[in-house]
Scaffold this active site. Sequence first.
Site, PDB file in Angstrom:
ATOM      1  N   SER A 131       0.674   2.147  -3.220  1.00 61.66           N
ATOM      2  CA  SER A 131       0.067   2.020  -4.553  1.00 61.66           C
ATOM      3  C   SER A 131      -1.308   1.353  -4.480  1.00 61.66           C
ATOM      4  CB  SER A 131       0.986   1.297  -5.527  1.00 61.66           C
ATOM      5  OG  SER A 131       1.426   0.088  -4.982  1.00 61.66           O
TER       6      SER A 131
ATOM      7  N   ASP B 194      -2.401  -6.881  -0.913  1.00 61.96           N
ATOM      8  CA  ASP B 194      -2.442  -5.452  -0.587  1.00 61.96           C
ATOM      9  C   ASP B 194      -3.798  -4.857  -0.935  1.00 61.96           C
ATOM     10  OD1 ASP B 194       0.164  -6.074  -0.153  1.00 61.96           O
ATOM     11  OD2 ASP B 194       0.957  -4.906  -1.829  1.00 61.96           O
TER      12      ASP B 194
ATOM     13  N   SER C 163       2.163  -0.441   0.924  1.00 62.31           N
ATOM     14  CA  SER C 163       1.108  -0.475  -0.094  1.00 62.31           C
ATOM     15  C   SER C 163       0.498   0.876  -0.403  1.00 62.31           C
ATOM     16  CB  SER C 163      -0.033  -1.400   0.306  1.00 62.31           C
ATOM     17  OG  SER C 163       0.423  -2.676   0.445  1.00 62.31           O
TER      18      SER C 163
HETATM   19  C1  GLA Z   1       3.972  -6.971  -2.244  1.00 59.26           C
HETATM   20  C2  GLA Z   1       2.850  -7.483  -3.152  1.00 59.26           C
HETATM   21  C3  GLA Z   1       1.930  -8.458  -2.419  1.00 59.26           C
HETATM   22  C4  GLA Z   1       2.726  -9.539  -1.694  1.00 59.26           C
HETATM   23  C5  GLA Z   1       3.887  -8.944  -0.907  1.00 59.26           C
HETATM   24  C6  GLA Z   1       4.795  -9.994  -0.339  1.00 59.26           C
HETATM   25  O1  GLA Z   1       3.427  -6.187  -1.227  1.00 59.26           O
HETATM   26  O2  GLA Z   1       2.097  -6.408  -3.659  1.00 59.26           O
HETATM   27  O3  GLA Z   1       0.998  -9.011  -3.310  1.00 59.26           O
HETATM   28  O4  GLA Z   1       3.174 -10.514  -2.595  1.00 59.26           O
HETATM   29  O5  GLA Z   1       4.689  -8.066  -1.681  1.00 59.26           O
HETATM   30  O6  GLA Z   1       4.119 -10.766   0.591  1.00 59.26           O
END
Ligand code: GLA
Length: 390
Positions: free
Chosen positions: A131, A175, A129
């Site tokens: 981003s 995230d 994450s």
């Molecule tokens: C990405 C998305 C989240 C979630 C995950 C899978 O990180 O940004 O919202 O859906 O994939 O769990």
Amino acid sequence: MKHPELKQKFNEIFPAAQAPRLFCAPARVNLIGEHTDYNGGHVFPCALTFNTYVAAAKRTDGKIRLYSLNFEKTGLVEADINHLAHDPKQDWANYPLGVFWAMQRRGLSFDGGADMLFWGDVPLGAGLSSSASIELAAAVALNTLFGFGLPQTELAKIGQEAENKFVGMNCGIMDQFASAMGKKDHAILLDCNTLHYEYAPLDLQGVSILICNTNKPHNLIESKYNERRAQSEHALKQLQSKLNINALGELTEEAFEQNKELITDPVERKRAKHAVYENRRTLLAAQKLAQGDLEAFGKLMNASHISLRDDYEVTGKELDAMAEAAWQQEGVLGARMTGGGFGGCVVALVKNEHVENFKQNVARLYQAATGYRPDFYAASAGDGARELKD
Ligand code: GLA
């Protein structure tokens, strides 16, 4: 580079600007509950101590100037606060620009622009994450500088809206929520249907959370991610022809088994099965953690990976090779892919005394299977998005 140097750098890059303030927002690792957030289920992430930092100051005109020390090739990105639009050329800067845009859509008005210098120690493109941490760093900075007074949960929703509607990635709330609401030494059990959440102490008694980066960039993830989401939504629609539910996360395994034939496409049936079972596994895992039963927690992690591999089909060669190598090691309680999938990281629970051997053996096996050299990080759970005061 260290974040205290960021204000100094800011003055070099924006010489005529006002004195900046410093903010940060963390990356996250999800312990269990994958591809459940947009299916109205539970997730169990924790914020990490990897962060995106931003030195930011208001401007009196309507200009926005953004620079990132992680994406120097993009150079300085300039935008007019009254004419914000997504543009691939703006690259990483679409995330913070999307945050301005999403705030404006909520009727918040900016009495000026901003200069913002970003830098982060979050591994990029690793499914941790990066981003969301950029979005939340921007959101907490703007919320403070412009005195909007929004609660952290609202900043998470703004980050998600920026990503969904400005950037075009149809992600769920996990995230951004983890980045906004993280708490040192705790994981967050979040019900994505209601946004009700609880903090769970991460008392791991001699066990480490190890993040194993496949170093396979998870490109093309957006189209596959959006496709999985559409498949789940279509499966839900077919179930709704008989069942009075709003989300797959409302179903028990039994209710799903009794009604699964309503889903006509076998692939969509598998997607829905994962969403339902993974949600139930997540609730159980949180219980097991609270009881100190890490062995059981680890087994649920393994089952999660297998379901993501066989039913949701979001793992791929590298994540599978990493998880399989991890499962063979002594002292491993469990291992699974974390994040969106198609590359990125595996998260493993490993007894402390076995961590060094684990890294050596997994690196050898993984590299032999894929040709990529992995990286390992010991995860510690950190706090959510905030201002850093000297
Ligand atoms: C990405 C998305 C989240 C979630 C995950 C899978 O990180 O940004 O919202 O859906 O994939 O769990």
